[in-house]
Design a protein around this motif. Structure first.
Motif, mmCIF file in Angstrom:
data_model
loop_
_atom_site.group_PDB
_atom_site.id
_atom_site.type_symbol
_atom_site.label_atom_id
_atom_site.label_comp_id
_atom_site.label_asym_id
_atom_site.label_seq_id
_atom_site.Cartn_x
_atom_site.Cartn_y
_atom_site.Cartn_z
ATOM 1 N N MET A 83 7.218 7.771 -8.103
ATOM 2 C CA MET A 83 7.088 8.155 -6.712
ATOM 3 C C MET A 83 8.428 7.940 -6.017
ATOM 4 O O MET A 83 9.034 6.898 -6.106
ATOM 5 C CB MET A 83 6.000 7.305 -6.073
ATOM 6 N N THR A 84 8.902 8.950 -5.360
ATOM 7 C CA THR A 84 10.186 8.889 -4.665
ATOM 8 C C THR A 84 9.957 8.647 -3.178
ATOM 9 O O THR A 84 9.040 9.178 -2.584
ATOM 10 C CB THR A 84 10.923 10.223 -4.796
ATOM 11 N N ASN A 85 10.824 7.836 -2.637
ATOM 12 C CA ASN A 85 10.754 7.606 -1.191
ATOM 13 C C ASN A 85 11.496 8.719 -0.465
ATOM 14 O O ASN A 85 12.679 8.931 -0.676
ATOM 15 C CB ASN A 85 11.381 6.262 -0.822
ATOM 16 N N SER A 86 10.775 9.404 0.369
ATOM 17 C CA SER A 86 11.412 10.469 1.138
ATOM 18 C C SER A 86 12.059 9.856 2.376
ATOM 19 O O SER A 86 11.707 8.754 2.791
ATOM 20 C CB SER A 86 10.374 11.510 1.549
ATOM 21 N N PRO A 87 13.009 10.557 2.976
ATOM 22 C CA PRO A 87 13.638 10.042 4.197
ATOM 23 C C PRO A 87 12.634 9.799 5.321
ATOM 24 O O PRO A 87 12.788 8.868 6.108
ATOM 25 C CB PRO A 87 14.636 11.136 4.574
ATOM 26 N N ALA A 88 11.565 10.598 5.380
ATOM 27 C CA ALA A 88 10.558 10.409 6.421
ATOM 28 C C ALA A 88 9.822 9.084 6.217
ATOM 29 O O ALA A 88 9.552 8.359 7.176
ATOM 30 C CB ALA A 88 9.575 11.566 6.432
ATOM 31 N N ASN A 89 9.515 8.757 4.958
ATOM 32 C CA ASN A 89 8.843 7.485 4.665
ATOM 33 C C ASN A 89 9.742 6.303 4.986
ATOM 34 O O ASN A 89 9.286 5.290 5.509
ATOM 35 C CB ASN A 89 8.407 7.421 3.210
ATOM 36 N N GLU A 90 11.009 6.424 4.639
ATOM 37 C CA GLU A 90 11.942 5.332 4.920
ATOM 38 C C GLU A 90 12.120 5.140 6.417
ATOM 39 O O GLU A 90 12.159 4.008 6.896
ATOM 40 C CB GLU A 90 13.286 5.601 4.251
ATOM 41 N N LYS A 91 12.206 6.226 7.166
ATOM 42 C CA LYS A 91 12.344 6.108 8.615
ATOM 43 C C LYS A 91 11.103 5.456 9.211
ATOM 44 O O LYS A 91 11.199 4.583 10.064
ATOM 45 C CB LYS A 91 12.570 7.476 9.260
ATOM 46 N N TRP A 92 9.932 5.859 8.742
ATOM 47 C CA TRP A 92 8.702 5.254 9.239
ATOM 48 C C TRP A 92 8.678 3.761 8.941
ATOM 49 O O TRP A 92 8.315 2.951 9.781
ATOM 50 C CB TRP A 92 7.486 5.923 8.595
ATOM 51 N N TYR A 93 9.105 3.397 7.727
ATOM 52 C CA TYR A 93 9.126 1.985 7.332
ATOM 53 C C TYR A 93 10.048 1.188 8.242
ATOM 54 O O TYR A 93 9.683 0.121 8.729
ATOM 55 C CB TYR A 93 9.568 1.862 5.872
ATOM 56 N N TRP A 94 11.250 1.696 8.490
ATOM 57 C CA TRP A 94 12.196 0.964 9.332
ATOM 58 C C TRP A 94 11.735 0.914 10.783
ATOM 59 O O TRP A 94 11.905 -0.096 11.466
ATOM 60 C CB TRP A 94 13.591 1.586 9.226
ATOM 61 N N ASP A 95 11.138 2.005 11.266
ATOM 62 C CA ASP A 95 10.608 1.995 12.635
ATOM 63 C C ASP A 95 9.495 0.962 12.786
ATOM 64 O O ASP A 95 9.422 0.231 13.770
ATOM 65 C CB ASP A 95 10.094 3.382 13.037
ATOM 66 N N ARG A 96 8.617 0.905 11.806
ATOM 67 C CA ARG A 96 7.503 -0.053 11.841
ATOM 68 C C ARG A 96 8.020 -1.488 11.754
ATOM 69 O O ARG A 96 7.549 -2.379 12.461
ATOM 70 C CB ARG A 96 6.540 0.244 10.694
ATOM 71 N N ALA A 97 9.004 -1.728 10.899
ATOM 72 C CA ALA A 97 9.580 -3.067 10.763
ATOM 73 C C ALA A 97 10.258 -3.492 12.068
ATOM 74 O O ALA A 97 10.096 -4.628 12.521
ATOM 75 C CB ALA A 97 10.577 -3.099 9.609
ATOM 76 N N THR A 98 10.981 -2.568 12.686
ATOM 77 C CA THR A 98 11.635 -2.858 13.958
ATOM 78 C C THR A 98 10.604 -3.179 15.038
ATOM 79 O O THR A 98 10.774 -4.124 15.810
ATOM 80 C CB THR A 98 12.500 -1.658 14.397
ATOM 81 N N GLN A 99 9.519 -2.432 15.066
ATOM 82 C CA GLN A 99 8.461 -2.669 16.051
ATOM 83 C C GLN A 99 7.837 -4.048 15.853
ATOM 84 O O GLN A 99 7.586 -4.770 16.824
ATOM 85 C CB GLN A 99 7.397 -1.580 15.923
ATOM 86 N N GLN A 100 7.595 -4.447 14.618
ATOM 87 C CA GLN A 100 7.009 -5.758 14.354
ATOM 88 C C GLN A 100 7.959 -6.878 14.747
ATOM 89 O O GLN A 100 7.533 -7.896 15.301
ATOM 90 C CB GLN A 100 6.624 -5.877 12.882
#
Length: 78
Positions: free
Chosen positions: A1-18
């Protein structure tokens, strides 16, 4: 499974929000404790000096004027 740029952006946005939510919780806890400490100090000072909290912070004349207005000691009220 490859991480797409959209998934990575979502991950970083969620981490920043937390991280921001954790910081907000800490700051609000500190503000609440500081407010409680300020009220306790104000009440203790009032007990020792007899000057109310409004007088301690410089709003005494405003409160006194309102009390005089409410008891009809002044011919006019603003």
């Amino acid at each position: 499974m490859t991480n797409s740029p959209a998934n990575e952006k979502w991950y970083w946005d969620r981490a920043t929000q937390q991280i921001h939510m954790e910081q907000l919780k800490r700051v609000e806890l500190f503000n609440g404790r500081a407010a409680m400490l300020g009220i306790v100090i104000g009440i203790l000072t009032e007990a020792l000096t007899g000057a109310g909290i409004a007088h301690q912070i410089g709003l005494g004349p405003l409160v006194d004027g309102y009390a005089a207005c409410r008891t009809q000691f002044l011919p006019f009220c603003f």
